[in-house]
Design an enzyme around this catalytic site. Sequence first.
Site, PDB file in Angstrom:
ATOM      1  N   GLU A 168       0.968  -0.963   0.328  1.00  0.00           N
ATOM      2  CA  GLU A 168       0.048   0.189   0.404  1.00  0.00           C
ATOM      3  C   GLU A 168       1.048   1.234   0.198  1.00  0.00           C
ATOM      4  O   GLU A 168       0.351   2.212   0.936  1.00  0.00           O
ATOM      5  CB  GLU A 168      -1.363  -0.082   1.628  1.00  0.00           C
ATOM      6  CG  GLU A 168      -2.223  -1.581   1.367  1.00  0.00           C
ATOM      7  CD  GLU A 168      -2.757  -1.098   2.332  1.00  0.00           C
ATOM      8  OE1 GLU A 168      -3.691  -0.304   2.792  1.00  0.00           O
ATOM      9  OE2 GLU A 168      -4.270  -2.138   2.258  1.00  0.00           O
ATOM     10  N   GLU A 353      -5.676  -8.722   0.028  1.00  0.00           N
ATOM     11  CA  GLU A 353      -6.350  -8.450   1.376  1.00  0.00           C
ATOM     12  C   GLU A 353      -8.149  -7.481   1.421  1.00  0.00           C
ATOM     13  O   GLU A 353      -8.228  -6.738   0.440  1.00  0.00           O
ATOM     14  CB  GLU A 353      -5.825  -6.853   1.881  1.00  0.00           C
ATOM     15  CG  GLU A 353      -4.314  -7.413   2.748  1.00  0.00           C
ATOM     16  CD  GLU A 353      -3.556  -6.429   3.720  1.00  0.00           C
ATOM     17  OE1 GLU A 353      -4.536  -5.071   3.811  1.00  0.00           O
ATOM     18  OE2 GLU A 353      -2.813  -5.785   3.374  1.00  0.00           O
TER      19      GLU A 353
HETATM   20  C1  FCB Z   1      -4.589  -2.115   5.232  1.00  0.00           C
HETATM   21  C2  FCB Z   1      -3.384  -2.706   5.670  1.00  0.00           C
HETATM   22  C3  FCB Z   1      -3.850  -4.067   6.953  1.00  0.00           C
HETATM   23  C4  FCB Z   1      -4.920  -3.477   7.877  1.00  0.00           C
HETATM   24  C5  FCB Z   1      -6.196  -3.170   6.625  1.00  0.00           C
HETATM   25  C6  FCB Z   1      -7.347  -3.323   7.337  1.00  0.00           C
HETATM   26  O1  FCB Z   1      -4.850  -1.144   4.511  1.00  0.00           O
HETATM   27  O2  FCB Z   1      -2.136  -3.165   4.888  1.00  0.00           O
HETATM   28  O3  FCB Z   1      -1.920  -3.893   7.244  1.00  0.00           O
HETATM   29  O4  FCB Z   1      -4.935  -2.680   8.946  1.00  0.00           O
HETATM   30  O5  FCB Z   1      -5.751  -2.079   5.889  1.00  0.00           O
END
Ligand code: FCB
Length: 442
Positions: A168, A353
Amino acid sequence: MPIKFTRSDFPKGFIFGTATAAYQIEGSSNGNCGPCHWDTFSATPKNVFKAENGFTACDHFHRFEEDLDLVQACGFDAYRFSTSWARVMPNGKTINKEGLEFYDRLVDAICARNLRPNLTLYHWDLPSALADIGGWANRETAKRFVDHTNAVIQCVGDRIDTVATINEPWCVAWLSYFLGHHAPGLRDIRAAARAMHHILLAHGLSVDAMRSLGTSNLGVVLNLTEAHPASNKPSDVNAKDRLDGIHNRWFLDAIFKGVYPQDILNKLYEFMPKNFEDDMSLISEPIDWLGINYYTRGIVADDPGEPWPSLKDIEGSMDKTQMGWEIYPEGLKNLLVRVSRNYTGNLPLLVTENGMACADEIQNEIVYDPSRIDYIFSHLAAARAAIDEGVNLQGFFYWSLLDNFEWAFGYEKRFGIVHVDFETQKRTPKASFNEWALSLNS
Ligand code: FCB
């Protein structure tokens, strides 16, 4: 109620995994880990909920075998984890043998359970020594990232399935140096513009270094948002384009086209590092896959009273998670289709994610989390719909295996499919864990 899924609903070989990150679970007081900017950010009043930190977290450093047993028991194919730069190089320079040995044991333990190791080299634990020289605002930090890359890859690269350089970059740069919500908590447009470039430079340098070492299957993980205007007014629609430009196009255009989007660059140009153009070919070196993290959409209005980018976040009206994030699975499908049509073509994509925080409670040893189960199934359905539209999506990772240190929100927001009692470190699989296991094993 979203439709349940089984493996047979997805293409053969589709990878199901779960994800974690070093600082959020390992316990940074273990194993001679060095200080990182999250330690000092959380020690500063009002930055982190209850001033909590990652010193102990889930004590995964000592409990990783037990945690990996859970990943395996659930039926996942892959495990996404990160290496802490501060653990590998406590002073940003010298290798901590104990740190590398930990990752060596961890990767062996992942492989021993027939799980595919999906490594992320940087998930935000910048050594304090590098924060001292300006962190990502300083080009030197990007160059030093090559040392971390080499140290980790020379140790575990022979057993890794996929490597992401950076998790990110928008969070690393904009959220942390412009909005000030994450370490180092700056609100400075010049530092932010530099960080927006240097984090991508670090990615390019790291890819280059890994190619020289013969490592394959290299990628990067972007958190993308579907930008929406608060109204149909042209000023709000323009605001939406600015959000999209800063959050999505800055990174996608740089990595896949070798340029920054002109509308955003026009505004950031005066703050950019000298000769940044010379780095663009390195930043856009071909990669082997792209990871997308997706949680929600973003709604913005024009905020004419403020300097550029003059954005005001607007709360949406859909159901929300414990984070206050709207539940909007369509956004995942739309983004996957857009990225694949406009940028990546047939390059493999992974959802690296996706997950939901709930105010989970244990009752009689059970954690009942039906809204998380719905969230998971509805986002899997969105992923499936993207595949139907021709997207080359090859995997989906749930965030997260464990309840953990949720950055500025401390330990209050629980994303895990495994509940963690932070007093006793007891792990309790939640109902969503059982649901994943049913889907993956049927
Ligand atoms: C993302 C992050 C991860 C976690 C999730 C909820 O932005 O990569 O570490 O905090 O959000």
